[in-house]
Enzyme design. Structure first.
Site, PDB file in Angstrom:
ATOM      1  N   ALA A  98     -10.365   3.188  -0.660  1.00 40.42           N
ATOM      2  CA  ALA A  98     -10.220   1.748  -0.611  1.00 40.42           C
ATOM      3  C   ALA A  98      -8.834   0.943  -0.763  1.00 40.42           C
ATOM      4  CB  ALA A  98     -11.000   1.483  -1.661  1.00 40.42           C
ATOM      5  N   TYR A  99      -8.230   1.624  -1.330  1.00 38.61           N
ATOM      6  CA  TYR A  99      -7.085   1.294  -1.714  1.00 38.61           C
ATOM      7  C   TYR A  99      -6.033   0.792  -0.717  1.00 38.61           C
ATOM      8  CZ  TYR A  99      -2.670   0.560  -4.264  1.00 38.61           C
ATOM      9  OH  TYR A  99      -1.130   0.534  -4.884  1.00 38.61           O
TER      10      TYR A  99
END
Length: 239
Positions: A145-146
């Site tokens: 996600a990052y």
């Protein structure tokens, strides 16, 4: 050799400036003579700066913080507010957490830039530096996600720079690899040690090293850079 800049008379906003890379940037910019505002969810006392509690995902917080500037000119915006999230497989993620990662890192940057950019447009000049990550270029396992949010920051930087090429506003991105901050150390010694081992320089970066690059991008010496992505990875970046 220490490079010195003179930003006297300029106003700068650093989001996420309470700690880590953001704090190093705020410290560096205030030393140049600029009027520095730190926007962070946690207010901080840093000599020479002014701090406002701002959640970058909340438009009302940003609008309120801008009223403190009395509609004045903003010369520098550093979008550094970020949230790494957990270090785990994508399948093990709670969807609520990856939504938070996207909201803080990517959508928060949208919100701040959307409200600050018109002030720079009015002056037809300014510097915007978006803090991305090496994860956005390479996609790092256990940080899906990052990585996605960071890739969005890189693409947004390139797109926005082309929209405002009729002005003297310059938009660029810095993509650090692992830097010696609490955010990295909180991942645990085993993870931090693995990052050090993977580094060709054999160490984590220093936040002040990142700040030095950001200050150069905010200076007249970087006037020809537009929509660029600058690595600060100790050699880890592969392209």
């Amino acid at each position: 050799m220490q490079v010195r800049y003179d930003f006297t008379g300029q106003t700068a906003i650093v989001t996420g400036g309470a700690r880590g890379i953001g704090r190093a940037i705020a410290e560096g910019v205030v030393a140049t003579g600029a009027d520095v505002w730190i926007w962070d969810i946690d207010p901080v006392e840093l000599p020479g700066t002014r701090s406002v509690a701002v959640d970058v995902t909340q438009r009302a917080d940003i609008a309120r913080a801008l009223t403190c500037l009395d509609g004045g000119r903003i010369d520098i915006l550093v979008n550094d507010a970020g949230y790494l999230g957990s270090y785990r497989s994508f399948e093990g993620f709670d969807p609520a957490e990856w939504r938070q990662i996207l909201e803080v890192n990517l959508l928060g940057m949208f919100e701040v830039t959307h409200q600050v950019l018109p002030l720079m447009r009015r002056a037809r000049a300014g510097r915007i530096v978006n803090m991305g990550s090496l994860a956005g270029k390479e996609g790092l396992p256990s940080l899906a996600a990052y990585s996605a949010a960071s890739a969005g920051i890189i693409a947004f930087t390139k797109a926005l720079s082309r929209e405002i090429n009729d002005t003297e506003i310059r938009v660029n991105c810095v993509a650090p690899g692992p830097i010696d901050t609490r955010m990295i150390r909180d991942l645990g010694n085993e993870t931090a040690d693995a990052m050090i081992e993977a580094s060709p320089l054999g160490r984590l970066g220093d936040p002040k090293e990142v700040a030095a690059l950001v200050m150069w991008l905010c200076s007249d010496a970087s006037a020809f850079n537009m929509g660029a992505v600058f690595d600060m990875s100790g050699g880890r970046a592969r392209y």
